[in-house]
Write a protein that holds these residues in place. Structure first.
Motif: not given
Length: 416
Positions: A250-269, A382-390
């Motif tokens: 469940i912890q792994d699923i919880y982490g994956a869901a959090g990562k997916l949420s952050r990925l969604n926010q990063s792409l929208l940003l 990470g999702a590999g979008l941090g430096l792209t955003i920068v």
């Protein structure tokens, strides 16, 4: 070089070349005509001399009448072919050397051979050629002056619709709701270009709005099931009867869901940044923002015993506070996350650039693809979008970001 300058340059060069070539041809043509006219007069003089010799059976005396000169020279051979040529002669009446046109031929008289020469004045034709040359030169200057004025004022006025269209295109913002304004001009080509640009801008705005709506809807629709998943996982984790192996899954699923949420926010940003949809710019003190951000990461740096050296000068920038916070957050979090225990972070801020260095891997990263989407190291979580955003934030404000590996330190430099 601008289009008008290119056109003026080519136009003036071609016109000047045509005028010079035409003037040269015109000069030689006039010269040929005047010489032919003088040769006709010389021919009449030759006829009169020969007629005089045949009628009077004696050579005429050398004379200078009406600025014409005739002379006879006895010679042993008579092989001179008749010829016309330009020469100079001394005019006893006016003094000095004068321009003339001469005829030279041979004459057999009473068993003796003579070479005779007739010279007539050509000063009138020389003066005429000078006047014609001067007039031609003045006409060339007048024509070039008129051509330059026409190119400067008339053609510039003719190109005004083009520059108006260019200004509209530079000011075009796909996120604005205002429609493209058609310019009023009388040139068919500019009218066609105007209509094409208006149609293109309308199509681009429509596609952008559709894409924006799709992105926002997709992001919103993804958040709802993610929130449900997270809520259910929170409930499961609180279950005391849950076995350890189930808890770990469940912890792994919880982490994956959090990562997916952050990925969604990063792409929208990223979509918002690339389309310049965040425009809440303010004048910010960058050195204060950096100091505040270092305090926020103080616990993380302390947990890895990272030494921080900061050399920060006063620097004000006109940016969005939200975007600047994201930029500093991504750079500093990367410098900490990819650092080593008891590593180093160096920060430099001047009026020209902002530099952040960190220890870590002993080999340099790929400076070409490091700012591409989803590019990350093998150990990165990470999702590999941090430096792209920068990178995209820097592009919005016209800054240049560079990566280098200096003295075993990974160096990111933002040049304002």
């Amino acid at each position: 070089m601008k289009l008008a300058a290119h056109y003026n340059k080519v136009n003036i060069i071609v016109t000047l070349s045509v005028l010079v070539i035409g003037a040269v041809i015109y000069f030689f043509t006039i010269n040929k005509i005047t010489n032919n006219r003088l040769d006709e007069e010389l021919g009449e003089e030759v006829s009169e001399v020969i007629t005089y010799v045949h009628q009077n059976q004696r050579l005429p005396e050398q004379f200078d009448i009406d600025e014409n000169q005739v002379e006879f020279i006895k010679t042993n051979t008579l092989n001179n072919k008749p010829r016309y040529f330009d020469t100079t002669y001394v005019n006893p009446r006016k003094g000095g050397d004068k321009s003339g046109r001469a005829f030279e031929g041979g004459l057999d008289f009473k068993g003796d051979k003579y070479r005779f020469r007739i010279i007539i004045s050509s000063e009138s034709t020389v003066y005429l050629k000078q006047i014609i040359t001067l007039i031609t030169f003045i006409l060339m200057l007048v024509l070039l002056t008129i051509l330059s004025l026409v190119n400067r004022y008339v053609l510039n006025d003719l190109w005004k619709p083009f520059f108006g269209l260019l200004a509209h295109m530079k000011a075009f913002n796909v996120s604005e709701s205002s429609a493209f304004t058609l310019t009023n001009n009388k040139v068919d080509e500019f009218t066609d270009l105007d209509n094409a640009i208006a149609e293109m801008s309308s199509r681009v705005k429509k596609d952008f709005l559709n894409l924006k709506q799709f992105t926002e809807n997709a992001s919103h629709e993804m958040l709802t099931p993610l929130a449900v998943i997270t809520s259910k996982l929170d409930t499961l984790i609180q279950d005391e009867t849950l076995k350890k192996e189930h808890f770990d899954q469940i912890q792994d699923i919880y982490g994956a869901a959090g990562k997916l949420s952050r990925l969604n926010q990063s792409l929208l940003l990223l979509v918002k940044i690339e389309n310049n949809l965040i425009a809440d710019n303010d004048t910010l003190n960058l050195n204060q923002l950096i100091n505040d951000k270092l305090k926020q990461f103080q616990e993380l740096t302390a947990s890895k015993e990272i030494r921080i050296y900061a050399e920060i000068s006063n620097k004000e920038v006109i940016v969005s506070k939200h975007l600047m916070d994201i930029l500093l957050n991504n750079l500093l979090s990367n410098a900490i996350r990819h650092n080593q225990i008891k590593g180093n972070i160096n920060i430099y801020l001047t009026d020209e650039k902002f530099i952040i260095q960190n220890s870590g891997l002993k080999s340099p990263l790929n400076s070409i693809s490091i700012f591409d989407r989803f590019q990350k190291g093998s150990t990165s979580e990470g999702a590999g979008l941090g430096l792209t955003i920068v990178k995209n934030i820097c592009n919005v404000y016209g800054w240049d970001i560079q990566y280098s590996f200096v003295n075993n330190l990974h160096t990111f430099s933002i040049i304002f």
